[in-house]
Design an enzyme around this catalytic site. Structure first.
Site, PDB file in Angstrom:
ATOM      1  N   TRP A 168       0.797  -1.228   0.000  1.00 16.27           N
ATOM      2  CA  TRP A 168       0.000   0.000   0.000  1.00 16.27           C
ATOM      3  C   TRP A 168       0.833   1.284   0.000  1.00 16.27           C
ATOM      4  O   TRP A 168       0.280   2.361  -0.086  1.00 16.27           O
ATOM      5  CB  TRP A 168      -0.889   0.022   1.253  1.00 16.27           C
ATOM      6  CG  TRP A 168      -0.168  -0.443   2.494  1.00 16.27           C
ATOM      7  CD1 TRP A 168      -0.239  -1.681   3.050  1.00 16.27           C
ATOM      8  CD2 TRP A 168       0.768   0.292   3.282  1.00 16.27           C
ATOM      9  NE1 TRP A 168       0.596  -1.757   4.149  1.00 16.27           N
ATOM     10  CE2 TRP A 168       1.225  -0.557   4.319  1.00 16.27           C
ATOM     11  CE3 TRP A 168       1.282   1.596   3.230  1.00 16.27           C
ATOM     12  CZ2 TRP A 168       2.162  -0.151   5.275  1.00 16.27           C
ATOM     13  CZ3 TRP A 168       2.216   1.995   4.174  1.00 16.27           C
ATOM     14  CH2 TRP A 168       2.636   1.127   5.182  1.00 16.27           C
ATOM     15  N   ASN A 169       2.161   1.158   0.136  1.00 15.26           N
ATOM     16  CA  ASN A 169       2.918   2.401   0.344  1.00 15.26           C
ATOM     17  C   ASN A 169       3.060   3.247  -0.924  1.00 15.26           C
ATOM     18  O   ASN A 169       3.143   4.470  -0.845  1.00 15.26           O
ATOM     19  CB  ASN A 169       4.277   2.125   0.995  1.00 15.26           C
ATOM     20  CG  ASN A 169       5.138   1.166   0.230  1.00 15.26           C
ATOM     21  OD1 ASN A 169       4.654   0.422  -0.618  1.00 15.26           O
ATOM     22  ND2 ASN A 169       6.419   1.180   0.506  1.00 15.26           N
ATOM     23  N   LYS A 192      -2.881  -9.208  -6.850  1.00 19.48           N
ATOM     24  CA  LYS A 192      -3.701  -8.842  -5.692  1.00 19.48           C
ATOM     25  C   LYS A 192      -3.094  -7.548  -5.180  1.00 19.48           C
ATOM     26  O   LYS A 192      -2.005  -7.537  -4.621  1.00 19.48           O
ATOM     27  CB  LYS A 192      -3.629  -9.937  -4.625  1.00 19.48           C
ATOM     28  CG  LYS A 192      -4.725  -9.919  -3.596  1.00 19.48           C
ATOM     29  CD  LYS A 192      -4.619  -8.866  -2.516  1.00 19.48           C
ATOM     30  CE  LYS A 192      -3.382  -8.975  -1.655  1.00 19.48           C
ATOM     31  NZ  LYS A 192      -3.143  -7.739  -0.859  1.00 19.48           N
ATOM     32  N   GLU A 195      -5.264  -3.859  -0.123  1.00 21.23           N
ATOM     33  CA  GLU A 195      -6.663  -3.574   0.206  1.00 21.23           C
ATOM     34  C   GLU A 195      -6.845  -2.138   0.672  1.00 21.23           C
ATOM     35  O   GLU A 195      -7.893  -1.534   0.469  1.00 21.23           O
ATOM     36  CB  GLU A 195      -7.207  -4.577   1.240  1.00 21.23           C
ATOM     37  CG  GLU A 195      -6.318  -4.932   2.425  1.00 21.23           C
ATOM     38  CD  GLU A 195      -5.140  -5.854   2.090  1.00 21.23           C
ATOM     39  OE1 GLU A 195      -4.931  -6.163   0.899  1.00 21.23           O
ATOM     40  OE2 GLU A 195      -4.399  -6.222   3.009  1.00 21.23           O
ATOM     41  N   GLY A 245       6.584  -6.568   0.350  1.00 20.89           N
ATOM     42  CA  GLY A 245       5.969  -6.372   1.657  1.00 20.89           C
ATOM     43  C   GLY A 245       6.961  -6.720   2.752  1.00 20.89           C
ATOM     44  O   GLY A 245       8.179  -6.647   2.528  1.00 20.89           O
ATOM     45  N   GLU A 267      10.617  -8.713  -2.769  1.00 22.96           N
ATOM     46  CA  GLU A 267      11.159  -7.407  -2.381  1.00 22.96           C
ATOM     47  C   GLU A 267      10.660  -7.171  -0.967  1.00 22.96           C
ATOM     48  O   GLU A 267       9.487  -6.853  -0.769  1.00 22.96           O
ATOM     49  CB  GLU A 267      10.651  -6.298  -3.305  1.00 22.96           C
ATOM     50  CG  GLU A 267      11.054  -6.433  -4.753  1.00 22.96           C
ATOM     51  CD  GLU A 267      12.537  -6.280  -4.996  1.00 22.96           C
ATOM     52  OE1 GLU A 267      13.278  -5.917  -4.057  1.00 22.96           O
ATOM     53  OE2 GLU A 267      12.968  -6.551  -6.129  1.00 22.96           O
ATOM     54  N   LEU A 268      11.519  -7.321   0.026  1.00 24.93           N
ATOM     55  CA  LEU A 268      11.054  -7.339   1.407  1.00 24.93           C
ATOM     56  C   LEU A 268      11.506  -6.099   2.184  1.00 24.93           C
ATOM     57  O   LEU A 268      11.804  -5.073   1.607  1.00 24.93           O
ATOM     58  CB  LEU A 268      11.499  -8.646   2.051  1.00 24.93           C
ATOM     59  CG  LEU A 268      11.075  -9.899   1.246  1.00 24.93           C
ATOM     60  CD1 LEU A 268      11.569 -11.169   1.885  1.00 24.93           C
ATOM     61  CD2 LEU A 268       9.581  -9.945   1.029  1.00 24.93           C
ATOM     62  N   CYS A 301      10.452   1.304   1.772  1.00 26.26           N
ATOM     63  CA  CYS A 301      11.391   0.243   2.186  1.00 26.26           C
ATOM     64  C   CYS A 301      12.841   0.736   2.133  1.00 26.26           C
ATOM     65  O   CYS A 301      13.705   0.167   2.793  1.00 26.26           O
ATOM     66  CB  CYS A 301      11.198  -1.011   1.362  1.00 26.26           C
ATOM     67  SG  CYS A 301      11.141  -0.681  -0.389  1.00 26.26           S
TER      68      CYS A 301
HETATM   69  P1  NAD Z   1       2.198  -6.719   6.109  1.00 27.83           P
HETATM   70  O1  NAD Z   1       3.411  -7.492   5.818  1.00 27.83           O
HETATM   71  O2  NAD Z   1       1.121  -7.332   6.911  1.00 27.83           O
HETATM   72  O3  NAD Z   1       1.519  -6.273   4.725  1.00 27.83           O
HETATM   73  C1  NAD Z   1       2.295  -5.781   3.669  1.00 27.83           C
HETATM   74  C2  NAD Z   1       1.577  -6.167   2.381  1.00 27.83           C
HETATM   75  O4  NAD Z   1       1.540  -7.565   2.291  1.00 27.83           O
HETATM   76  C3  NAD Z   1       0.119  -5.706   2.375  1.00 27.83           C
HETATM   77  O5  NAD Z   1      -0.156  -5.120   1.146  1.00 27.83           O
HETATM   78  C4  NAD Z   1      -0.700  -6.964   2.568  1.00 27.83           C
HETATM   79  O6  NAD Z   1      -1.847  -6.957   1.768  1.00 27.83           O
HETATM   80  C5  NAD Z   1       0.233  -8.043   2.078  1.00 27.83           C
HETATM   81  N1  NAD Z   1       0.056  -9.288   2.811  1.00 27.83           N
HETATM   82  C6  NAD Z   1      -0.023  -9.457   4.153  1.00 27.83           C
HETATM   83  N2  NAD Z   1      -0.199 -10.759   4.456  1.00 27.83           N
HETATM   84  C7  NAD Z   1      -0.239 -11.431   3.268  1.00 27.83           C
HETATM   85  C8  NAD Z   1      -0.399 -12.796   2.898  1.00 27.83           C
HETATM   86  N3  NAD Z   1      -0.531 -13.773   3.805  1.00 27.83           N
HETATM   87  N4  NAD Z   1      -0.399 -13.111   1.586  1.00 27.83           N
HETATM   88  C9  NAD Z   1      -0.257 -12.152   0.647  1.00 27.83           C
HETATM   89  N5  NAD Z   1      -0.093 -10.848   0.929  1.00 27.83           N
HETATM   90  C10 NAD Z   1      -0.082 -10.486   2.222  1.00 27.83           C
HETATM   91  O7  NAD Z   1       2.619  -5.372   6.736  1.00 27.83           O
HETATM   92  P2  NAD Z   1       1.845  -4.046   7.028  1.00 27.83           P
HETATM   93  O8  NAD Z   1       1.569  -3.919   8.479  1.00 27.83           O
HETATM   94  O9  NAD Z   1       0.733  -3.817   6.071  1.00 27.83           O
HETATM   95  O10 NAD Z   1       3.002  -3.079   6.650  1.00 27.83           O
HETATM   96  C11 NAD Z   1       4.132  -2.915   7.465  1.00 27.83           C
HETATM   97  C12 NAD Z   1       5.291  -3.726   7.024  1.00 27.83           C
HETATM   98  O11 NAD Z   1       5.170  -4.078   5.672  1.00 27.83           O
HETATM   99  C13 NAD Z   1       6.557  -2.923   7.127  1.00 27.83           C
HETATM  100  O12 NAD Z   1       7.241  -3.298   8.269  1.00 27.83           O
HETATM  101  C14 NAD Z   1       7.327  -3.215   5.886  1.00 27.83           C
HETATM  102  O13 NAD Z   1       8.374  -4.116   6.133  1.00 27.83           O
HETATM  103  C15 NAD Z   1       6.397  -3.931   5.006  1.00 27.83           C
HETATM  104  N6  NAD Z   1       6.182  -3.257   3.750  1.00 27.83           N
HETATM  105  C16 NAD Z   1       7.200  -3.226   2.893  1.00 27.83           C
HETATM  106  C17 NAD Z   1       7.050  -2.604   1.690  1.00 27.83           C
HETATM  107  C18 NAD Z   1       8.165  -2.571   0.714  1.00 27.83           C
HETATM  108  O14 NAD Z   1       8.136  -1.732  -0.156  1.00 27.83           O
HETATM  109  N7  NAD Z   1       9.136  -3.472   0.802  1.00 27.83           N
HETATM  110  C19 NAD Z   1       5.855  -1.979   1.393  1.00 27.83           C
HETATM  111  C20 NAD Z   1       4.812  -2.008   2.317  1.00 27.83           C
HETATM  112  C21 NAD Z   1       4.986  -2.673   3.502  1.00 27.83           C
END
Ligand code: NAD
Length: 497
Positions: A168-169, A192, A195, A245, A267-268, A301
């Site tokens: 979402w960022n 996907k 949300e 994520g 890409e984590l 990130c």
């Molecule tokens: P999160 O890991 O719960 O969610 C991040 C993304 O992953 C969301 O878009 C979510 O829809 C998706 N996601 C979550 N669980 C999933 C699953 N089981 N299967 C498929 N997709 C899934 O984290 P958050 O609380 O939404 O965001 C915070 C953390 O997310 C941060 O600490 C950061 O590390 C990470 N993040 C990283 C980036 C990046 O550009 N690398 C971007 C956004 C968030």
């Protein structure tokens, strides 16, 4: 609504604006058609906590249709001439540029970032498509020399159906990276999108629909992330899982993909260090640091977070950084002078509060900020923590928010040791003009992207990705299509049998 009025005032062509003011009515995009769903959840504006739209949530039967259409789409698209694929991608990118205002406006509504930054993001998204469209023409193979009568030829072929998950960022540029890589390589994709911020990906789907992409090549779904990933990753048709994520979720998806021998592109998380050496221009580096830290409310990130500053310049750097960070104008992204919007959701606010409290109890100095801001919206104060002990959670856990840590180091070696003392290895930054320092930083910093004297980390033409727990694979650059391609060696014995 005062914010919308302000936005209108900024523009000169009022009639066009009227058309573009609304948040889009979202739908799934499956087999080239828009699809409504019975199950829906609200989309919330994080600046006001108001409902701005409805997210259609996919059912298993929709996912089955998406898998079937992506399989058929792959058959067509992978056999479409690269030039034709590139033309369609370029047409879609042009539409995204033309629709910049409309897309940026919906991004600001759903994400909260300043409109100026949302506009830039739309252009960046289009650039990802344009770069990968060019790369589509260059997925060259090679001929391996051998005896006459035999030919060895290496072909690069599209891997198949991609299951992609974007965060979402950056509602537009994150999905753009994955869709661009997949489509340029000849893959079909089921995305996907996040949300919280579905409109960016929705607008991309609209652009491809209008650009004439064949049905099934790009399918867009929304809904419960875990349910969707657990349902589609095990399917035979899926050949690559592409995720951006957190490291935690990335690990889960990688483990699930491994059960089915499915490739991954991950890409984590990141926890970017910034090494500030004693020879740098302290004022410039401190101002840049404070501004860049607060970009996208730190939800990047590659966001610079752990600043390791040489003892000779520590006091001056710290004071100037704190002063500029405290001046950051925080507000609704639709207001013209806003520099930093809210966090994306309430979960992020409580995460940050916990990290600040932990650092405070362990002895860190809170030089500015540290608290939720205001009563409405998910705003958080621009925050600077100084002299943070190594055992504080924030020294290991990525804050993903507007928090900077500024710690003193005694030498370049000390700074590099601190910089590498996390599981992450995505972006790293350093400020110095000394050639011997730069040489050492290049050799010793454990990151996928190192930037010297700038806090920019990637461009469409440069490969982006992490080492250590920050992921596998690269997006962008000439490396960007590698994950989406498989290598096939052909041994051709010329003499008839
Ligand atoms: P999160 O890991 O719960 O969610 C991040 C993304 O992953 C969301 O878009 C979510 O829809 C998706 N996601 C979550 N669980 C999933 C699953 N089981 N299967 C498929 N997709 C899934 O984290 P958050 O609380 O939404 O965001 C915070 C953390 O997310 C941060 O600490 C950061 O590390 C990470 N993040 C990283 C980036 C990046 O550009 N690398 C971007 C956004 C968030």
């Amino acid at each position: 609504m005062i914010s919308i009025d302000n936005w209108k005032k900024e523009k000169s062509n009022a009639s066009l604006e009227i058309l573009t003011l609304n948040y889009p009515e979202l739908a799934l995009f499956i087999a080239g058609k828009w699809r409504k769903t019975t199950s829906k959840i609200p989309v919330i504006n994080p600046a006001t906590e108001e409902e701005i739209g409805e997210l259609p949530c996919v059912a298993e039967s929709d996912l089955d249709d998406a898998l079937e259409s992506a399989t058929a789409g792959f058959w067509t698209w992978s056999r479409t001439a690269p030039r034709e694929r590139a033309d369609i991608i370029m047409r879609a990118a042009k539409l995204m540029r033309e629709r910049q205002e409309e897309i940026a406006y919906s991004i600001t509504l759903e994400h909260g970032k300043p409109l100026k930054q949302a506009r830039l993001e739309v252009i960046r998204g289009a650039e990802f498509f344009e770069w990968d469209a060019g790369e589509a023409l260059r997925t060259y193979g090679r001929i391996i020399p051998t005896a006459s009568g035999t030919k060895f030829a290496v072909h690069h072929q599209a891997i198949g159906v991609v299951a992609a998950f974007s965060p979402w960022n950056f509602p537009m540029s994150q999905p753009a990276r994955k869709i661009a890589g997949a489509l340029a390589s000849g893959c079909s994709i089921i995305l996907k999108a996040a949300e919280e911020t579905p409109a960016g990906a929705f607008h991309i789907a609209k652009a491809f629909h209008d650009a004439g992409l064949p049905p099934g090549v790009f399918n867009l779904v929304f809904g419960n992330p875990a349910q969707i990933s657990e349902y589609i990753i095990p399917k035979d048709q899926v050949r690559l899982v592409a995720f951006t994520g957190s490291t935690l979720v990335g690990r889960k998806l990688t483990a699930l993909a491994a059960e089915y021998d499915t490739n991954v592109l991950m890409e984590l998380g990141g926890h970017a260090p910034v090494v500030v050496c004693e020879d740098t221009d302290v004022s410039k580096a401190a101002e840049l640091g404070a501004i860049r830290k607060m970009r996208n409310a730190g939800q990047v990130c590659t966001s610079p977070t752990r600043f390791f500053v040489h003892q000779d310049v520590f006091d001056s750097y710290g004071a100037q950084f704190v002063k500029r960070a405290a001046q950051t104008i925080v507000g609704n992204g639709l207001e013209a002078n806003t520099e930093m919007g809210p966090l994306a959701n309430s979960r992020r606010v409580s995460n940050l509060e916990e990290l600040v409290e932990d650092a405070r109890t362990k002895g860190a100095i809170i030089a500015t900020g540290g608290n939720k801001k205001g009563k409405r919206g998910y705003f958080f104060e621009p925050t600077v923590l100084m002299n943070v002990p190594e055992e504080a959670m924030i020294m290991k856990v990525e804050p993903f928010g507007p928090i900077a840590v500024i710690n003193l180091v005694t030498s370049l070696g000390h700074a590099i040791q601190q910089a590498n003392a996390v599981q992450y290895g995505l972006a790293g930054y350093a400020f110095t003009n000394r050639a011997d320092y730069i040489d050492r930083l290049i050799d010793e910093m454990e990151v996928g992207n190192l930037s010297i004297n700038t806090l920019e980390a990637s461009m469409p033409e440069t490969p982006f990705g992490g080492v250590k727990s920050s992921g596998y694979g690269r997006e962008g650059g000439t490396e960007g299509l590698e994950n989406y391609l498989v290598v096939k060696n052909v041994w051709h014995s010329i003499n008839p049998v």
